[in-house]
Every structure is written in C-alpha cells, then in structure tokens.
Scaffold this active site. Structure first.
Site, PDB file in Angstrom:
ATOM      1  NE  ARG A  79      -3.753   2.358   1.015  1.00 44.29           N
ATOM      2  CZ  ARG A  79      -4.778   2.368   2.077  1.00 44.29           C
ATOM      3  NH1 ARG A  79      -5.207   1.294   2.691  1.00 44.29           N
ATOM      4  NH2 ARG A  79      -5.621   3.617   1.958  1.00 44.29           N
ATOM      5  NE  ARG A  89      -8.141   1.251  -1.116  1.00 46.16           N
ATOM      6  CZ  ARG A  89      -8.183   2.400  -0.681  1.00 46.16           C
ATOM      7  NH1 ARG A  89      -8.155   2.688   0.793  1.00 46.16           N
ATOM      8  NH2 ARG A  89      -8.491   3.604  -1.236  1.00 46.16           N
ATOM      9  CG  ASP A  92      -8.782   0.047   3.164  1.00 45.83           C
ATOM     10  OD1 ASP A  92      -7.929   0.812   3.807  1.00 45.83           O
ATOM     11  OD2 ASP A  92      -9.849   0.463   3.104  1.00 45.83           O
ATOM     12  CG  ASP A  94     -10.320   1.210   7.025  1.00 39.94           C
ATOM     13  OD1 ASP A  94      -9.273   1.947   7.280  1.00 39.94           O
ATOM     14  OD2 ASP A  94     -11.045   1.213   6.294  1.00 39.94           O
TER      15      ASP A  94
END
Length: 166
Positions: A79, A89, A92, A94
């Site tokens: 990334r 991407r 990711d 989160d």
C-alpha cells in the site's frame, strides 16, 4: 483486554493480500475471529471487485498503537501513502471498533461510520458479532444488518480454496 474489530479489503492480488494480512494480524494480535469473505463491487470508483471481511481480536494495546500496526501491515503489503480513498488497493485495514471506545481524532475514527454505510463492512461484522451493540446507537449489528437497505446490493459471500500467504 479490549475486543477490537478490523475491516479488511483488497482488490489487487486479493487472494495473496488477504491471506498475508490474516497471517500478519495473527502474528501481531494473536487468535482472530474471522468472518466469511465477501466479494463486492468497487464503491466510489470503477475498478476490480473487492474481497472484504472483518476480524475480531483481543488486545492490551492502546488504540493508536493498533492503528499504527495496521498502517505498517498495509505498507508491508504494497500500500502506498498516496492511495486515494476511492481507488484500487493492495490492502485496506481499518480499525472499526475497539471496545466501547468512541474516538474522533483526525484519521482515527472509532466507531467507523463505514459500519452503518457499507454492506461490505456491516454484513461480515454482523456475521461474527451479531449481538454486539454499536457504542453510539446501542443497536446490535444483526439488527442493523437486518434493517440495512439491500435494494442494490452487489455483494456475495464466497468460498475460497485454502489461501496461501506466499
């Protein structure tokens, strides 16, 4: 120990990057509770479909340490910092929930508003934590998913062959 939940998404080398993220997260955080993998259309841009899932974990780390760890795993898996919000991407990660914590500090927002906005976050979270209540609304995730508008839902649960982190 605090129970946390991480949303994982990838649409570049999905099999490889999802497997690598699970391996790295387990190495750093210990035993994970892992949802099914959901394949969903890209949101906010035109691109390859995403694999999305949610994992639960228990940790003694401070919330900012967990967030920093997730950024490092993303970087370790290709990334780039310039990655726009709505773009393809490799990975990711989160942090969407961390105990009952409510944080709004720049990039660190917990609970993440994506929980209630996107099926690719809510459905896998409801799968592994159906009775857990949202720290702000106090509504459990199974109920939130049941009430979610699925009119144009472009997402399906998939079964993969045993993923490899190599």
């Amino acid at each position: 120990m605090t129970r946390g939940y991480i949303s994982i998404g990838s649409n570049i080398d999905k099999d490889k990057n999802v497997a690598a993220s699970l391996k790295a997260l387990e190495l750093q955080l210990g035993k994970l509770t892992v949802s099914s993998i959901y394949e969903s259309e890209a949101v906010g841009f035109s691109g390859d479909s995403f694999y999305n899932l949610v994992v639960g974990f228990d940790s003694d780390l401070e919330v900012k340490q967990v967030a920093k760890l997730l950024r490092q795993i993303e970087l370790d898996n290709g990334r780039t910092r310039e990655c726009k919000k709505f773009s393809a991407r490799t990975l990711d990660l989160d942090l969407i929930l961390y105990g009952e914590l409510i944080v709004n500090d720049g990039r660190l927002q917990i609970p993440r508003d994506e929980i209630e906005r996107y099926a690719f976050v809510l459905e896998p979270l409801a799968e592994i934590a159906p009775t857990l209540q949202h720290p702000v609304t106090h509504i459990d995730y199974a109920s939130l998913w049941e009430k979610f508008d699925k009119t144009n839902l472009q997402q399906k649960r998939i079964t993969l062959a045993k993923p490899s982190a190599e």
